[in-house]
Design a protein around this motif. Sequence first.
Motif, PDB file in Angstrom:
ATOM      1  N   HIS A 126       0.838  -1.199   0.000  1.00  0.00           N
ATOM      2  CA  HIS A 126       0.000   0.000   0.000  1.00  0.00           C
ATOM      3  C   HIS A 126       0.878   1.257   0.000  1.00  0.00           C
ATOM      4  O   HIS A 126       0.628   2.212  -0.754  1.00  0.00           O
ATOM      5  N   TYR A 127       1.909   1.257   0.825  1.00  0.00           N
ATOM      6  CA  TYR A 127       2.842   2.381   0.918  1.00  0.00           C
ATOM      7  C   TYR A 127       3.542   2.623  -0.420  1.00  0.00           C
ATOM      8  O   TYR A 127       3.622   3.765  -0.889  1.00  0.00           O
ATOM      9  N   ARG A 128       4.015   1.567  -1.040  1.00  0.00           N
ATOM     10  CA  ARG A 128       4.702   1.708  -2.335  1.00  0.00           C
ATOM     11  C   ARG A 128       3.751   2.223  -3.415  1.00  0.00           C
ATOM     12  O   ARG A 128       4.131   3.059  -4.240  1.00  0.00           O
ATOM     13  N   ARG A 129       2.501   1.717  -3.417  1.00  0.00           N
ATOM     14  CA  ARG A 129       1.521   2.213  -4.391  1.00  0.00           C
ATOM     15  C   ARG A 129       1.222   3.696  -4.161  1.00  0.00           C
ATOM     16  O   ARG A 129       1.109   4.475  -5.104  1.00  0.00           O
ATOM     17  N   ALA A 130       1.107   4.092  -2.897  1.00  0.00           N
ATOM     18  CA  ALA A 130       0.824   5.490  -2.571  1.00  0.00           C
ATOM     19  C   ALA A 130       1.989   6.390  -2.995  1.00  0.00           C
ATOM     20  O   ALA A 130       1.766   7.470  -3.552  1.00  0.00           O
ATOM     21  N   LEU A 131       3.217   5.947  -2.738  1.00  0.00           N
ATOM     22  CA  LEU A 131       4.383   6.725  -3.159  1.00  0.00           C
ATOM     23  C   LEU A 131       4.417   6.878  -4.674  1.00  0.00           C
ATOM     24  O   LEU A 131       4.675   7.977  -5.194  1.00  0.00           O
ATOM     25  N   ALA A 132       4.150   5.795  -5.386  1.00  0.00           N
ATOM     26  CA  ALA A 132       4.160   5.847  -6.847  1.00  0.00           C
ATOM     27  C   ALA A 132       3.047   6.765  -7.359  1.00  0.00           C
ATOM     28  O   ALA A 132       3.250   7.518  -8.317  1.00  0.00           O
ATOM     29  N   TYR A 133       1.909   6.720  -6.734  1.00  0.00           N
ATOM     30  CA  TYR A 133       0.789   7.566  -7.160  1.00  0.00           C
ATOM     31  C   TYR A 133       1.110   9.044  -6.941  1.00  0.00           C
ATOM     32  O   TYR A 133       0.865   9.880  -7.814  1.00  0.00           O
ATOM     33  N   VAL A 134       1.676   9.365  -5.788  1.00  0.00           N
ATOM     34  CA  VAL A 134       2.032  10.754  -5.496  1.00  0.00           C
ATOM     35  C   VAL A 134       3.120  11.231  -6.445  1.00  0.00           C
ATOM     36  O   VAL A 134       3.075  12.367  -6.938  1.00  0.00           O
ATOM     37  N   ALA A 135       4.085  10.371  -6.752  1.00  0.00           N
ATOM     38  CA  ALA A 135       5.174  10.747  -7.646  1.00  0.00           C
ATOM     39  C   ALA A 135       4.677  10.953  -9.076  1.00  0.00           C
ATOM     40  O   ALA A 135       5.188  11.804  -9.800  1.00  0.00           O
ATOM     41  N   SER A 136       3.663  10.200  -9.486  1.00  0.00           N
ATOM     42  CA  SER A 136       3.193  10.294 -10.870  1.00  0.00           C
ATOM     43  C   SER A 136       2.169  11.406 -11.082  1.00  0.00           C
ATOM     44  O   SER A 136       1.916  11.802 -12.202  1.00  0.00           O
ATOM     45  N   ASN A 137       1.595  11.919 -10.014  1.00  0.00           N
ATOM     46  CA  ASN A 137       0.570  12.944 -10.129  1.00  0.00           C
ATOM     47  C   ASN A 137       1.192  14.310  -9.825  1.00  0.00           C
ATOM     48  O   ASN A 137       1.581  14.578  -8.694  1.00  0.00           O
ATOM     49  N   PRO A 138       1.261  15.200 -10.825  1.00  0.00           N
ATOM     50  CA  PRO A 138       1.923  16.492 -10.584  1.00  0.00           C
ATOM     51  C   PRO A 138       1.192  17.368  -9.564  1.00  0.00           C
ATOM     52  O   PRO A 138       1.809  18.227  -8.938  1.00  0.00           O
ATOM     53  N   TYR A 139      -0.079  17.162  -9.378  1.00  0.00           N
ATOM     54  CA  TYR A 139      -0.836  17.968  -8.425  1.00  0.00           C
ATOM     55  C   TYR A 139      -0.563  17.569  -6.974  1.00  0.00           C
ATOM     56  O   TYR A 139      -0.891  18.323  -6.064  1.00  0.00           O
ATOM     57  N   LEU A 140       0.011  16.399  -6.782  1.00  0.00           N
ATOM     58  CA  LEU A 140       0.271  15.915  -5.429  1.00  0.00           C
ATOM     59  C   LEU A 140       1.735  16.017  -5.025  1.00  0.00           C
ATOM     60  O   LEU A 140       2.128  15.524  -3.978  1.00  0.00           O
ATOM     61  N   ARG A 141       2.553  16.639  -5.850  1.00  0.00           N
ATOM     62  CA  ARG A 141       3.984  16.760  -5.523  1.00  0.00           C
ATOM     63  C   ARG A 141       4.141  17.501  -4.202  1.00  0.00           C
ATOM     64  O   ARG A 141       3.487  18.495  -3.945  1.00  0.00           O
ATOM     65  N   GLY A 142       4.989  16.976  -3.391  1.00  0.00           N
ATOM     66  CA  GLY A 142       5.216  17.568  -2.082  1.00  0.00           C
ATOM     67  C   GLY A 142       4.310  16.988  -1.011  1.00  0.00           C
ATOM     68  O   GLY A 142       4.470  17.298   0.163  1.00  0.00           O
ATOM     69  N   SER A 143       3.352  16.146  -1.410  1.00  0.00           N
ATOM     70  CA  SER A 143       2.486  15.513  -0.422  1.00  0.00           C
ATOM     71  C   SER A 143       3.278  14.469   0.350  1.00  0.00           C
ATOM     72  O   SER A 143       4.188  13.832  -0.178  1.00  0.00           O
ATOM     73  N   LEU A 144       2.903  14.295   1.578  1.00  0.00           N
ATOM     74  CA  LEU A 144       3.607  13.367   2.454  1.00  0.00           C
ATOM     75  C   LEU A 144       2.847  12.051   2.529  1.00  0.00           C
ATOM     76  O   LEU A 144       1.644  12.033   2.780  1.00  0.00           O
ATOM     77  N   VAL A 145       3.563  10.954   2.283  1.00  0.00           N
ATOM     78  CA  VAL A 145       2.980   9.624   2.411  1.00  0.00           C
ATOM     79  C   VAL A 145       3.654   8.965   3.605  1.00  0.00           C
ATOM     80  O   VAL A 145       4.879   8.846   3.649  1.00  0.00           O
ATOM     81  N   ARG A 146       2.853   8.561   4.580  1.00  0.00           N
ATOM     82  CA  ARG A 146       3.404   7.963   5.798  1.00  0.00           C
ATOM     83  C   ARG A 146       3.099   6.475   5.831  1.00  0.00           C
ATOM     84  O   ARG A 146       1.985   6.046   5.536  1.00  0.00           O
ATOM     85  N   PHE A 147       4.106   5.702   6.210  1.00  0.00           N
ATOM     86  CA  PHE A 147       3.910   4.262   6.335  1.00  0.00           C
ATOM     87  C   PHE A 147       2.902   3.952   7.428  1.00  0.00           C
ATOM     88  O   PHE A 147       2.093   3.030   7.303  1.00  0.00           O
ATOM     89  N   GLY A 148       2.919   4.724   8.493  1.00  0.00           N
ATOM     90  CA  GLY A 148       1.989   4.492   9.603  1.00  0.00           C
ATOM     91  C   GLY A 148       0.537   4.597   9.172  1.00  0.00           C
ATOM     92  O   GLY A 148      -0.316   3.836   9.642  1.00  0.00           O
ATOM     93  N   ASP A 149       0.261   5.535   8.289  1.00  0.00           N
ATOM     94  CA  ASP A 149      -1.109   5.672   7.786  1.00  0.00           C
ATOM     95  C   ASP A 149      -1.511   4.451   6.954  1.00  0.00           C
ATOM     96  O   ASP A 149      -2.645   3.983   7.036  1.00  0.00           O
ATOM     97  N   CYS A 150      -0.565   3.955   6.158  1.00  0.00           N
ATOM     98  CA  CYS A 150      -0.845   2.770   5.344  1.00  0.00           C
ATOM     99  C   CYS A 150      -1.054   1.545   6.237  1.00  0.00           C
ATOM    100  O   CYS A 150      -1.952   0.737   5.997  1.00  0.00           O
ATOM    101  N   LEU A 151      -0.236   1.428   7.277  1.00  0.00           N
ATOM    102  CA  LEU A 151      -0.370   0.312   8.212  1.00  0.00           C
ATOM    103  C   LEU A 151      -1.702   0.381   8.946  1.00  0.00           C
ATOM    104  O   LEU A 151      -2.392  -0.630   9.102  1.00  0.00           O
ATOM    105  N   LYS A 152      -2.087   1.566   9.351  1.00  0.00           N
ATOM    106  CA  LYS A 152      -3.370   1.745  10.031  1.00  0.00           C
ATOM    107  C   LYS A 152      -4.524   1.352   9.116  1.00  0.00           C
ATOM    108  O   LYS A 152      -5.477   0.687   9.543  1.00  0.00           O
ATOM    109  N   ALA A 153      -4.438   1.736   7.850  1.00  0.00           N
ATOM    110  CA  ALA A 153      -5.490   1.387   6.893  1.00  0.00           C
ATOM    111  C   ALA A 153      -5.568  -0.122   6.684  1.00  0.00           C
ATOM    112  O   ALA A 153      -6.667  -0.690   6.577  1.00  0.00           O
TER     113      ALA A 153
END
Length: 99
Positions: free
Chosen positions: A14-41
């Motif tokens: 989930h964390y890797r998918r979220a990182l890839a999604y944020v990296a590929s979407n120019p509108y989300l650049r600079g957004s923070l992806v936390r492993f803890g949030d993915c683990l909680k989900a």
Amino acid sequence: MFNRSQIMKSAWAHYRRALAYVASNPYLRGSLVRFGDCLKAEWKHAKAEAAKAKRDAAVVARIDALKSEILNLDYKPFGIRIGAERRALVVELSKLEAA
């Protein structure tokens, strides 16, 4: 009760998918992806699946009980009216089987 190894693997995926999604979407650049949030989900998902399995087991048990009650109605004496009771059981059974 829970397969913690599988939950951790799912959280990392989930964390890797979220990182890839944020990296590929120019509108989300600079957004923070936390492993803890993915683990909680993933824990929330695992708990929901366990609750669903428990609920499904209860529904199956109730369906079996209703079927046996309907079969037992046939063995009541002829003087007892069972039509309304049978209709109520059949309606409840059809609702549970449709869900």
